[in-house]
Scaffold this motif. Structure first.
Motif, PDB file in Angstrom:
ATOM      1  N   ASP A  48       0.844  -1.192   0.000  1.00 54.32           N
ATOM      2  CA  ASP A  48       0.000   0.000   0.000  1.00 54.32           C
ATOM      3  C   ASP A  48       0.883   1.248   0.000  1.00 54.32           C
ATOM      4  O   ASP A  48       1.688   1.446   0.920  1.00 54.32           O
ATOM      5  CB  ASP A  48      -0.896   0.000   1.248  1.00 54.32           C
ATOM      6  CG  ASP A  48      -1.959   1.079   1.203  1.00 54.32           C
ATOM      7  OD1 ASP A  48      -1.644   2.204   0.776  1.00 54.32           O
ATOM      8  OD2 ASP A  48      -3.103   0.802   1.593  1.00 54.32           O
ATOM      9  N   SER A  76      -6.131  12.240   2.177  1.00 59.57           N
ATOM     10  CA  SER A  76      -6.958  11.082   1.839  1.00 59.57           C
ATOM     11  C   SER A  76      -8.396  11.502   1.569  1.00 59.57           C
ATOM     12  O   SER A  76      -9.018  11.058   0.593  1.00 59.57           O
ATOM     13  CB  SER A  76      -6.901  10.062   2.983  1.00 59.57           C
ATOM     14  OG  SER A  76      -7.734   8.962   2.709  1.00 59.57           O
ATOM     15  N   ASP A 136     -10.026  11.632  -2.416  1.00 59.20           N
ATOM     16  CA  ASP A 136     -11.203  10.807  -2.708  1.00 59.20           C
ATOM     17  C   ASP A 136     -12.395  11.666  -3.110  1.00 59.20           C
ATOM     18  O   ASP A 136     -13.126  11.344  -4.053  1.00 59.20           O
ATOM     19  CB  ASP A 136     -11.538   9.959  -1.479  1.00 59.20           C
ATOM     20  CG  ASP A 136     -12.723   9.044  -1.733  1.00 59.20           C
ATOM     21  OD1 ASP A 136     -12.602   8.140  -2.583  1.00 59.20           O
ATOM     22  OD2 ASP A 136     -13.768   9.239  -1.080  1.00 59.20           O
ATOM     23  N   THR A 146      -7.421  10.513  -9.666  1.00 66.49           N
ATOM     24  CA  THR A 146      -6.953   9.144  -9.904  1.00 66.49           C
ATOM     25  C   THR A 146      -5.449   9.003  -9.755  1.00 66.49           C
ATOM     26  O   THR A 146      -4.941   7.908  -9.540  1.00 66.49           O
ATOM     27  CB  THR A 146      -7.345   8.704 -11.324  1.00 66.49           C
ATOM     28  OG1 THR A 146      -6.683   9.544 -12.295  1.00 66.49           O
ATOM     29  CG2 THR A 146      -8.847   8.799 -11.511  1.00 66.49           C
ATOM     30  N   HIS A 192       1.258   2.657 -14.452  1.00 62.87           N
ATOM     31  CA  HIS A 192       0.028   1.878 -14.303  1.00 62.87           C
ATOM     32  C   HIS A 192      -0.034   0.731 -15.313  1.00 62.87           C
ATOM     33  O   HIS A 192      -0.566  -0.342 -15.010  1.00 62.87           O
ATOM     34  CB  HIS A 192      -1.183   2.802 -14.489  1.00 62.87           C
ATOM     35  CG  HIS A 192      -2.489   2.132 -14.233  1.00 62.87           C
ATOM     36  ND1 HIS A 192      -2.856   1.637 -12.996  1.00 62.87           N
ATOM     37  CD2 HIS A 192      -3.534   1.851 -15.062  1.00 62.87           C
ATOM     38  CE1 HIS A 192      -4.052   1.096 -13.067  1.00 62.87           C
ATOM     39  NE2 HIS A 192      -4.491   1.203 -14.320  1.00 62.87           N
ATOM     40  N   ASP A 240      -1.473  -3.206 -10.528  1.00 64.39           N
ATOM     41  CA  ASP A 240      -1.967  -3.388  -9.166  1.00 64.39           C
ATOM     42  C   ASP A 240      -1.647  -2.206  -8.259  1.00 64.39           C
ATOM     43  O   ASP A 240      -2.138  -2.146  -7.122  1.00 64.39           O
ATOM     44  CB  ASP A 240      -1.382  -4.663  -8.555  1.00 64.39           C
ATOM     45  CG  ASP A 240      -1.873  -5.922  -9.265  1.00 64.39           C
ATOM     46  OD1 ASP A 240      -2.986  -5.866  -9.838  1.00 64.39           O
ATOM     47  OD2 ASP A 240      -1.143  -6.930  -9.263  1.00 64.39           O
ATOM     48  N   ASP A 260      -1.973   1.215  -6.560  1.00 57.28           N
ATOM     49  CA  ASP A 260      -3.050   2.180  -6.321  1.00 57.28           C
ATOM     50  C   ASP A 260      -2.520   3.573  -6.640  1.00 57.28           C
ATOM     51  O   ASP A 260      -1.763   4.160  -5.859  1.00 57.28           O
ATOM     52  CB  ASP A 260      -3.514   2.092  -4.866  1.00 57.28           C
ATOM     53  CG  ASP A 260      -4.639   3.070  -4.554  1.00 57.28           C
ATOM     54  OD1 ASP A 260      -5.176   3.679  -5.493  1.00 57.28           O
ATOM     55  OD2 ASP A 260      -4.969   3.215  -3.362  1.00 57.28           O
ATOM     56  N   SER A 271      -4.025   6.533  -6.849  1.00 55.39           N
ATOM     57  CA  SER A 271      -4.463   7.593  -5.939  1.00 55.39           C
ATOM     58  C   SER A 271      -3.708   7.512  -4.614  1.00 55.39           C
ATOM     59  O   SER A 271      -3.375   8.538  -4.010  1.00 55.39           O
ATOM     60  CB  SER A 271      -5.969   7.495  -5.696  1.00 55.39           C
ATOM     61  OG  SER A 271      -6.315   6.248  -5.111  1.00 55.39           O
ATOM     62  N   GLY A 272      -3.415   6.287  -4.167  1.00 55.88           N
ATOM     63  CA  GLY A 272      -2.582   6.127  -2.976  1.00 55.88           C
ATOM     64  C   GLY A 272      -1.173   6.626  -3.214  1.00 55.88           C
ATOM     65  O   GLY A 272      -0.532   7.186  -2.314  1.00 55.88           O
TER      66      GLY A 272
END
Length: 463
Positions: A222, A268, A272, A277, A288, A293, A295, A297-298
């Motif tokens: 993550d 965060s 959102d 994105t 990407h 896989d 993320d 946005s993370g």
């Protein structure tokens, strides 16, 4: 006029009332050290566990796509440059119909005029070391090659042999190394030992970034958790290496941690809410595509946290040091007076730091802003586009965290330094002034020194 006898010498062991108003700050009390350790030791332990659990062991391998940065590259040298007529080397670019009304036709027509350069490049690294190829340089090309110049060449193994190599950039290692050397010398010359520690912290920060944060994200961890663990490790190492293992540094660490938590929560929520994105240009699109896989946005939120960390360190350390120095200058100041004085300093700091952060992001996005100006887009249209909206969220979230760090860190520093009661105070009993480092109060003076003399008034009468 009669002369007065000199005052009697102070008894041995009596602390001077002004001894702690100058020089380094007195060490904090044992109880206060325990309180700070109770906060920081679990946090540092959690960061260490996070590093061990998430340690990637290197970036995952993948098949080269040959697109953008994902190309095989080697080093090369320009061995010869000769001038040629553009008509001889650009004959294939003439529009078949001769129509120059289109941009492509006008570009092809301009390629027939002027004098081009034909550069011979020798590959100096890799399996094809010693191989040569030819590169045609147009007269209006932004990058012109010169004989003896080092270049970076891209290798496309699937292309025809004559087209496998092409120049993609120039070799800038020497000027960059010289500039880095000048920077290091300047930092050490001015900062001396503290400057050397700052350079060590900088090297460690880049090591954590390249050996932990980036490979861990590529391995599928993550991005937010990786950024929090990595940024916390950078913060702990950089602050303690540069400023020492002191209560002052620990307060700055706690203030930075609280501000980073606020930045993470705000980032965060608004990433959102604004439906960002994180996939907005060719580079993020390539990432990407290679690692679907991840993320994105993370990844954007991770960049917000890491980007804000460096400025946060500056703000929290400055505010903590200011409060400590105010306390040393006037040991009678209580926490409220220290906070008020420190926050006045912080207001000036906020104005300069926020402006610096905004201009830094605006400078990075300047070409993009120029494109919007050329298109004569309205301010609302520009701000609503995802490319610009990302920078707006990044800037404002980071700035809110910076603004919040000033009162938070100032309040923490004022409370901690006011609660500081070194061991000499406990030896004097309740008479010593809190946090004065042994400054004599009324009770302290009566316990260890004779009452004050009244010779001054008598001398005035006799004068």
């Amino acid at each position: 006029m009669t002369s007065l006898p000199p005052p009697p010498p102070e008894p041995h062991g009596h602390p001077h009332g002004h001894s702690h108003g100058h020089g380094p700050a007195a060490p904090v009390s044992q109880h206060l050290r325990k309180v700070i350790a109770a906060v920081l030791i679990p946090f540092a332990t959690a960061v260490l566990v996070g590093l061990v659990v998430l340690w990637p062991g290197g970036a995952p391998a993948h098949e080269r796509t040959g697109v953008g940065f994902d190309r095989q590259t080697q080093q090369g040298t320009v061995t010869k440059v000769e001038k040629v007529d553009c008509k001889d080397v650009n004959a294939a670019q003439v529009p078949p119909t001769g129509d120059t009304s289109t941009p492509e036709g006008r570009e092809a027509q301009q390629a027939q005029n002027g004098e081009c350069a034909r550069a011979t490049i020798k590959v100096t690294t890799g399996e094809d070391k010693g191989r040569t190829f030819v590169e045609i340089i147009q007269p209006d090309a932004p990058r012109q090659l010169t004989e003896g110049q080092g270049v970076v060449v891209a290798y496309a193994p699937d292309a025809p042999r004559d087209l496998q190599y092409s120049v993609t950039d120039v070799n800038r290692k020497v000027p960059l190394a010289v500039l880095a050397g000048i920077f290091a010398v300047a930092v050490v010359a001015v900062g001396r030992l503290r400057g050397l520690f700052a350079l060590i912290a900088l090297v460690v920060s880049f090591a954590i970034l390249t050996l932990f944060i980036l490979p861990a994200i590529l391995q599928g961890s993550d991005p937010l958790i990786v950024a929090v663990v990595g940024a916390s490790a950078i913060m702990l190492i950089a602050l303690y290496v540069c400023h020492g293992f002191t209560a002052r540094t620990s307060v700055a660490v706690i203030g930075t941690l609280i501000s980073l938590l606020l930045i993470g929560l705000l980032g965060s929520g608004f990433i959102d809410w604004a439906s960002l994105t994180g996939n907005t240009d060719d580079n993020t699109g390539l990432i990407h595509g290679l690692y679907p896989d991840i993320d994105m946005s993370g990844l954007l939120l991770a960049s917000v946290i890491i980007g804000s960390l460096g400025v946060l360190d500056d703000v929290t350390v400055t505010q903590t040091s200011a409060v400590w120095e105010l306390r040393q200058a006037d040991p009678t100041m209580g926490p409220r007076a220290l906070y008020r004085a420190g926050i006045r300093i912080g207001r000036d700091h906020i104005a300069s730091v926020v402006n610096t952060l905004v201009l830094a992001y605006a400078g990075a996005a300047l070409p993009l802003l120029l494109l919007f100006s050329i298109a004569q887009s309205s301010v609302g249209t520009v701000a609503n586009s995802e490319l610009v909206a990302e920078e707006i969220v990044r800037t404002l979230v980071g700035s809110i965290g910076l603004v919040a760090s000033v009162p938070v860190t100032t309040a923490l520093a004022a409370l901690v330094v006011s609660a500081d009661r070194p061991a000499s105070d406990s030896a004097l009993g309740s008479g010593g002034a809190p946090g004065s480092g042994g400054a004599s109060g009324s009770g302290g003076a009566s316990a260890s020194a004779p009452p004050p003399r009244r010779g001054g008034r008598g001398r005035r009468r006799k004068a």
